[in-house]
Design an enzyme around this catalytic site. Structure first.
Site, short mmCIF file in Angstrom:
data_model
loop_
_atom_site.label_atom_id
_atom_site.label_comp_id
_atom_site.label_asym_id
_atom_site.label_seq_id
_atom_site.Cartn_x
_atom_site.Cartn_y
_atom_site.Cartn_z
N ASN A 185 5.46 -5.21 -1.63
CA ASN A 185 5.83 -3.80 -1.73
C ASN A 185 5.67 -3.22 -3.13
OD1 ASN A 185 7.70 -1.34 -0.89
ND2 ASN A 185 8.60 -2.25 -2.74
N LYS A 234 -5.40 0.80 -3.51
CA LYS A 234 -4.88 0.63 -2.14
C LYS A 234 -6.03 0.38 -1.16
CE LYS A 234 -0.44 1.22 -3.05
NZ LYS A 234 0.51 0.10 -2.98
N TYR A 246 -5.06 4.51 -8.35
CA TYR A 246 -4.09 4.16 -7.31
C TYR A 246 -4.77 4.15 -5.94
CZ TYR A 246 0.03 4.63 -4.26
OH TYR A 246 0.97 4.46 -3.27
N THR A 292 10.72 9.06 -3.01
CA THR A 292 11.17 8.01 -3.93
C THR A 292 10.87 8.44 -5.36
OG1 THR A 292 9.05 6.86 -3.96
CG2 THR A 292 10.62 6.20 -2.24
N ASP A 337 8.08 -10.54 -11.61
CA ASP A 337 7.21 -9.49 -12.14
C ASP A 337 5.81 -9.80 -11.62
OD1 ASP A 337 5.46 -7.93 -13.61
OD2 ASP A 337 6.60 -8.12 -15.48
#
Ligand code: NDP
Length: 245
Positions: A90, A172, A168, A203, A63
């Protein structure tokens, strides 16, 4: 090739989505893959699928939001293999979606940064000693085009209007910036670190709304995991194309 001669890779969040496909494709290339999974049962299921396809893998509880889990995983890889050749960072989460960037709550910012940035940094730092034991260590940070500041500022770019997951996006951007920091530290070593955009991939993260099939979405990670000694370090790419920072 015996197991001892094969490259050893860890893929975080390797149980599903792009991570699973990355694990499978690396295994297909003769790499011994460790499937990192938050829930070990899901890691075991992924390993079973890779084995059913005729390739080799093992599962490991990891985790990336839990320091104890990260330290235990690093110790376990050291015990099982004594080195690590490839780390694919990933695992990631999208976080809450908002109408305007200023509406993202601080708990949401923290949750996203805990996984996408701090988890990635902690996993990397924990595994660096084992990567240094490899003759050709490779680190692939799975970022996103959404981390490109240049593209966010460019009216008409494909992401210009995509400001609905600001935490997010910025996490990144930070992954990219961290990649540059680490590439500097690692110049002169045998380890290369690169950041990548997998594509807009179908996904669970986007409820299947992407443009690329998952196997294609894994190709950039695999490509950068297997680059040669003359390959790049400190790059940001998608399928061989450089992406503006
Ligand atoms: P998915 O949501 O399908 O998979 C995410 C993976 O990350 C799962 O395996 C999940 O595990 C794992 N994960 C989440 N939190 C943790 C954690 N705390 N510890 C360990 N693993 C964790 O997403 P994708 O496959 O689409 O995304 C993979 C990477 O690609 C991410 O970094 C994402 O940001 C990036 N990306 C994806 C794009 C796309 O279009 N799909 C575009 C650009 C970048 P679990 O099953 O336990 O939840």
């Amino acid at each position: 090739m015996s197991k001892d001669n094969r490259k050893i890779a860890l893929v975080t969040g390797g149980n599903r989505g792009i991570g699973y496909q990355t694990a499978l494709q690396l295994a297909q290339q003769g790499v011994h893959v460790i499937v990192g999974a938050r829930r070990i049962e899901q890691g075991n299921e992924a390993v079973q699928q890779i084995k059913q396809a005729g390739f080799d893998a093992e599962a490991l509880q990891l985790d990336v939001g839990d320091s104890a889990s990260i330290q235990a995983a690093a110790a376990e890889i050291g015990k099982r293999h004594g080195r690590l050749d490839i780390l694919v960072n990933n695992a990631g989460i999208l976080g809450d979606q908002v109408e305007k960037p200023s509406q993202q709550t601080l708990p949401s910012w923290r949750q996203v940064f805990d996984i996408n940035l701090f988890g990635l940094v902690e996993v990397t730092n924990a595994l660096l000693p084992l990567l240094h034991k490899s003759g050709a260590g490779r680190i692939v940070n799975v970022s996103s085009l959404l981390g490109s500041i240049a593209q966010h500022l460019e009216p008409g770019s494909s992401i210009y209007d995509m400001k609905f997951v600001p935490a997010y996006n910025v996490s990144k951007t930070a992954v990219n910036a961290w990649t540059a920091q680490l590439a500097y530290e690692l110049k002169g070593s045998k380890i290369k670190v690169n950041t990548i955009h997998p594509g807009y991939v179908k996904t669970e993260m986007n409820q299947g709304g992407g443009e690329m099939e998952v196997p294609d979405g894994a190709r950039t990670s695999v490509q950068m995991a297997l680059i040669g000694d003359d390959g790049a370090s400190g790059s940001f790419t998608h399928l061989g194309e450089t992406i503006p920072w």
